[in-house]
Design an enzyme around this catalytic site. Sequence first.
Site, PDB file in Angstrom:
ATOM      1  N   SER A  90      15.282  16.877  16.516  1.00  0.00           N
ATOM      2  CA  SER A  90      15.031  15.923  15.419  1.00  0.00           C
ATOM      3  C   SER A  90      14.632  14.550  15.921  1.00  0.00           C
ATOM      4  O   SER A  90      14.409  13.646  15.112  1.00  0.00           O
ATOM      5  CB  SER A  90      16.289  15.752  14.557  1.00  0.00           C
ATOM      6  OG  SER A  90      16.741  16.973  14.071  1.00  0.00           O
ATOM      7  N   THR A 192      19.022  13.231  13.638  1.00  0.00           N
ATOM      8  CA  THR A 192      18.474  11.872  13.675  1.00  0.00           C
ATOM      9  C   THR A 192      19.595  10.936  14.063  1.00  0.00           C
ATOM     10  O   THR A 192      20.683  11.006  13.488  1.00  0.00           O
ATOM     11  CB  THR A 192      17.975  11.461  12.273  1.00  0.00           C
ATOM     12  OG1 THR A 192      16.802  12.201  11.989  1.00  0.00           O
ATOM     13  CG2 THR A 192      17.669   9.971  12.189  1.00  0.00           C
ATOM     14  N   THR A 210      13.947   8.997  15.030  1.00  0.00           N
ATOM     15  CA  THR A 210      13.810  10.375  14.536  1.00  0.00           C
ATOM     16  C   THR A 210      12.386  10.893  14.706  1.00  0.00           C
ATOM     17  O   THR A 210      11.433  10.104  14.791  1.00  0.00           O
ATOM     18  CB  THR A 210      14.173  10.428  13.027  1.00  0.00           C
ATOM     19  OG1 THR A 210      14.210  11.782  12.597  1.00  0.00           O
ATOM     20  CG2 THR A 210      13.159   9.689  12.173  1.00  0.00           C
ATOM     21  N   ARG A 220       3.455  11.557   6.791  1.00  0.00           N
ATOM     22  CA  ARG A 220       4.737  11.278   6.139  1.00  0.00           C
ATOM     23  C   ARG A 220       5.603  10.367   7.031  1.00  0.00           C
ATOM     24  O   ARG A 220       5.732  10.568   8.231  1.00  0.00           O
ATOM     25  CB  ARG A 220       5.467  12.586   5.874  1.00  0.00           C
ATOM     26  CG  ARG A 220       6.787  12.433   5.125  1.00  0.00           C
ATOM     27  CD  ARG A 220       7.981  12.448   6.052  1.00  0.00           C
ATOM     28  NE  ARG A 220       9.244  12.464   5.308  1.00  0.00           N
ATOM     29  CZ  ARG A 220      10.420  12.285   5.869  1.00  0.00           C
ATOM     30  NH1 ARG A 220      10.526  12.074   7.166  1.00  0.00           N
ATOM     31  NH2 ARG A 220      11.518  12.294   5.140  1.00  0.00           N
ATOM     32  N   VAL A 221       6.165   9.357   6.397  1.00  0.00           N
ATOM     33  CA  VAL A 221       7.123   8.479   7.070  1.00  0.00           C
ATOM     34  C   VAL A 221       8.415   8.548   6.278  1.00  0.00           C
ATOM     35  O   VAL A 221       8.394   8.525   5.040  1.00  0.00           O
ATOM     36  CB  VAL A 221       6.596   7.024   7.142  1.00  0.00           C
ATOM     37  CG1 VAL A 221       7.676   6.075   7.637  1.00  0.00           C
ATOM     38  CG2 VAL A 221       5.367   6.950   8.050  1.00  0.00           C
ATOM     39  N   GLY A 222       9.531   8.643   6.972  1.00  0.00           N
ATOM     40  CA  GLY A 222      10.818   8.740   6.294  1.00  0.00           C
ATOM     41  C   GLY A 222      11.534   7.408   6.199  1.00  0.00           C
ATOM     42  O   GLY A 222      10.925   6.337   6.310  1.00  0.00           O
ATOM     43  N   ASP A 223      12.831   7.483   5.997  1.00  0.00           N
ATOM     44  CA  ASP A 223      13.648   6.276   5.833  1.00  0.00           C
ATOM     45  C   ASP A 223      13.980   5.600   7.156  1.00  0.00           C
ATOM     46  O   ASP A 223      14.238   4.388   7.192  1.00  0.00           O
ATOM     47  CB  ASP A 223      14.971   6.655   5.151  1.00  0.00           C
ATOM     48  CG  ASP A 223      15.761   7.670   5.989  1.00  0.00           C
ATOM     49  OD1 ASP A 223      15.161   8.688   6.388  1.00  0.00           O
ATOM     50  OD2 ASP A 223      16.941   7.428   6.264  1.00  0.00           O
ATOM     51  N   THR A 243      21.261   9.268   7.535  1.00  0.00           N
ATOM     52  CA  THR A 243      20.610  10.469   8.030  1.00  0.00           C
ATOM     53  C   THR A 243      20.456  11.431   6.855  1.00  0.00           C
ATOM     54  O   THR A 243      21.145  11.302   5.854  1.00  0.00           O
ATOM     55  CB  THR A 243      21.402  11.116   9.187  1.00  0.00           C
ATOM     56  OG1 THR A 243      20.681  12.250   9.685  1.00  0.00           O
ATOM     57  CG2 THR A 243      22.787  11.558   8.746  1.00  0.00           C
ATOM     58  N   GLY A 244      19.553  12.380   6.988  1.00  0.00           N
ATOM     59  CA  GLY A 244      19.342  13.333   5.903  1.00  0.00           C
ATOM     60  C   GLY A 244      17.966  13.159   5.287  1.00  0.00           C
ATOM     61  O   GLY A 244      17.034  12.693   5.946  1.00  0.00           O
ATOM     62  N   GLY A 246      15.123  11.678   3.911  1.00  0.00           N
ATOM     63  CA  GLY A 246      14.692  10.287   3.875  1.00  0.00           C
ATOM     64  C   GLY A 246      14.162   9.836   2.531  1.00  0.00           C
ATOM     65  O   GLY A 246      14.335   8.672   2.151  1.00  0.00           O
TER      66      GLY A 246
HETATM   67  C1  SD4 Z   1      13.875  11.530   7.753  1.00  0.00           C
HETATM   68  N1  SD4 Z   1      16.152  10.785   7.692  1.00  0.00           N
HETATM   69  O1  SD4 Z   1      12.835  11.417   8.388  1.00  0.00           O
HETATM   70  C2  SD4 Z   1      15.198  11.487   8.500  1.00  0.00           C
HETATM   71  C3  SD4 Z   1      15.600  12.882   8.839  1.00  0.00           C
HETATM   72  C4  SD4 Z   1      16.964  13.028   9.430  1.00  0.00           C
HETATM   73  O2  SD4 Z   1      18.368  14.150  10.868  1.00  0.00           O
HETATM   74  O3  SD4 Z   1      17.864  12.259   9.200  1.00  0.00           O
HETATM   75  N2  SD4 Z   1      17.178  14.010  10.261  1.00  0.00           N
HETATM   76  O4  SD4 Z   1      13.889  11.716   6.537  1.00  0.00           O
END
Ligand code: SD4
Length: 329
Positions: A90, A192, A210, A220-223, A243-244, A246
């Site tokens: 990750s 992450t 991450t 795509r961009v996450g949190d 985490t999780g 995003g």
């Molecule tokens: C995301 N929050 O890119 C991240 C993914 C994540 O453990 O936390 N993975 O959405």
Amino acid sequence: MIKRRDFIKTSAALGVPTAAILSACNPNEANAKTVKGSLENAAKTPLVISTWNNKLANQTAYEIIKKNGSAVDAVEAGVQIPESDPKDQSVGYGGHPDREGNVTLDACIMDSKGNYGSVTYLQHIKHPIAVARKVMDETPHVMLSGDGALQFALSQGFKKEDLLTAKTKADYKEWLKTSEYKPKVNIELHDTIGMIAIDGVGDISGACTTSGLAYKMPGRVGDSPIIGAGLFVDNEIGAATATGMGEAVLRSVGSFLIVELMRNGLSPADACKEAVMRIIHKQSYKDLQVGYLAVNKEGDYGAFAIQPGFVFALTTDEETKVIDAISYI
Ligand code: SD4
């Protein structure tokens, strides 16, 4: 009518437990079950805390603090451990690619003075957190993205590398057979690293890094690299990281919310819980995982997740331990 903020402040001043305050504010609170662990946790500072079972990362960061290093140097060094670990799928090298087979990385760092540096959609660089640190220290900007981030990294002497491993190449080939996109709670969302440190002089910094969701759409961009979503630090109050999934964290600006709730008197654990409640009040959460981790200026820490299975690592002078977070379900 009494405003929520005044209510929390007044209640806190009157010594009403924060759980009771939250129940009064959240009609659905009665549904929340606690599975294990305790809500309130106090630790002595200095400390290092991070999402998931990142013991070695914590210890690496803590070593720096023990030698009178700063929290910002500690978190930058600490999160580089999973970034270079090929088995961590990750983060960084060995991270799962997007659906076109490219590993694209998001990372950010925030220091005790409120400085912040971030890279999003960065490819070919094993340590995006070190590039984020350079963005913070060496540029007039806070965030660089994609090709621009890569060009900046190369100009700073970073090496261009192939971040796919034999395992992630094989996994990707397998995935192509169905091309089904369905993030799995605590599996694809695992690992992450969001890390927060309080150093020997009581200053707080954080870092988050991450490879994002496996087989995400290109671009795509996450949190994780977004200030206030995946990470937020306010040296007077505390810090939070996520985490999780995003998208859910981004929609609710979770880490900023948690720090603001702590400013208004909530404990780190109750602030994390409230941030989770904000998500689950608005969307279906059966297959959704978000885990929050927070620490206040005093070194009290707490975590809360939607689903069971979220753990975090805590390092103090005494020991490094991995703790089960409390969850809603
Ligand atoms: C995301 N929050 O890119 C991240 C993914 C994540 O453990 O936390 N993975 O959405």
